[in-house]
Design an enzyme around this catalytic site. Sequence first.
Site, short mmCIF file in Angstrom:
data_model
loop_
_atom_site.label_atom_id
_atom_site.label_comp_id
_atom_site.label_asym_id
_atom_site.label_seq_id
_atom_site.Cartn_x
_atom_site.Cartn_y
_atom_site.Cartn_z
N ARG A 174 73.59 58.93 82.86
CA ARG A 174 74.59 58.67 83.90
C ARG A 174 73.90 58.35 85.23
NH1 ARG A 174 79.31 59.26 81.42
NH2 ARG A 174 79.36 60.77 79.72
N ASP A 175 74.43 57.32 85.90
CA ASP A 175 73.89 56.93 87.21
C ASP A 175 74.11 58.08 88.20
OD1 ASP A 175 73.24 53.91 88.63
OD2 ASP A 175 73.74 55.58 89.95
N ILE A 176 73.10 58.33 89.01
CA ILE A 176 73.16 59.45 89.96
C ILE A 176 74.18 59.19 91.07
CG2 ILE A 176 71.32 58.72 91.58
CD1 ILE A 176 70.15 61.60 91.20
N ASN A 178 70.90 43.76 87.49
CA ASN A 178 70.44 43.26 88.78
C ASN A 178 68.95 42.92 88.67
OD1 ASN A 178 72.96 43.74 89.98
ND2 ASN A 178 72.42 45.88 90.37
N VAL A 192 65.52 49.66 91.45
CA VAL A 192 64.59 50.37 90.58
C VAL A 192 63.97 49.34 89.64
CG1 VAL A 192 64.32 52.15 88.81
CG2 VAL A 192 65.91 52.53 90.71
N HIS A 227 67.15 47.73 83.55
CA HIS A 227 68.28 48.58 83.18
C HIS A 227 69.56 47.79 83.14
CE1 HIS A 227 67.50 48.83 87.53
NE2 HIS A 227 68.82 48.89 87.69
N HIS A 258 73.46 48.20 83.64
CA HIS A 258 74.52 49.07 84.16
C HIS A 258 75.75 48.90 83.27
CE1 HIS A 258 73.02 49.89 88.38
NE2 HIS A 258 72.33 48.79 88.14
P1 AMP Z 1 69.68 48.72 90.67
O1 AMP Z 1 70.14 48.70 92.11
O2 AMP Z 1 70.35 47.72 89.80
O3 AMP Z 1 68.17 48.67 90.58
O4 AMP Z 1 70.17 50.11 90.10
C1 AMP Z 1 69.43 51.28 90.17
C2 AMP Z 1 70.40 52.40 89.89
O5 AMP Z 1 69.66 53.56 89.59
C3 AMP Z 1 71.31 52.75 91.07
O6 AMP Z 1 72.67 52.59 90.69
C4 AMP Z 1 70.95 54.21 91.37
O7 AMP Z 1 72.07 54.98 91.74
C5 AMP Z 1 70.37 54.66 90.04
N1 AMP Z 1 69.44 55.77 90.11
C6 AMP Z 1 68.36 55.89 90.94
N2 AMP Z 1 67.69 57.03 90.68
C7 AMP Z 1 68.35 57.65 89.67
C8 AMP Z 1 68.16 58.86 88.96
N3 AMP Z 1 67.14 59.69 89.25
N4 AMP Z 1 69.03 59.18 87.98
C9 AMP Z 1 70.07 58.37 87.69
N5 AMP Z 1 70.30 57.19 88.32
C10 AMP Z 1 69.46 56.84 89.30
#
Ligand code: AMP
Length: 114
Positions: A29-31, A87, A96, A100, A102
């Site tokens: 799950r996204d944080i 993204n 990140v 990934h 979403h």
């Molecule tokens: P992006 O902006 O597409 O690179 O998405 C990165 C996603 O990672 C964002 O929606 C963040 O909220 C999520 N995220 C960052 N760190 C963590 C974490 N430790 N656990 C879960 N989700 C995370």
Amino acid sequence: MTACIFCKIVSNELHAKIVYRDEQVTAFRDIHPLAPVHILIIPNRHILSVNELTPEDEPLIGHLFTVARQLVKQEGIDKSGYRLIVNTGAHGGQTVFHLHLHLIGGQRMRHPMG
Ligand code: AMP
């Protein structure tokens, strides 16, 4: 030691709410969820972005979508609908740098793409 937070989630060095895991992918799950369902599905292997994919990765990418399909059923949003988003780079809003997918759903999306 890796500095990548998603690699740390894969190796259990960093806690995440993991909803699925196998030898190729991990989903958690996204944080900062943008909707009632917001899950990130990632390859266990560190791949920076779509730009680094090779033809050899085709089965892996297919598998990410198979896991997504499984999760939308599990979350009960297969009928209501959802978005799958990748993204990439600065203009794509990638923050990140570990590939990934979403999976976002559980409500009608308010924002048009772009
Ligand atoms: P992006 O902006 O597409 O690179 O998405 C990165 C996603 O990672 C964002 O929606 C963040 O909220 C999520 N995220 C960052 N760190 C963590 C974490 N430790 N656990 C879960 N989700 C995370």
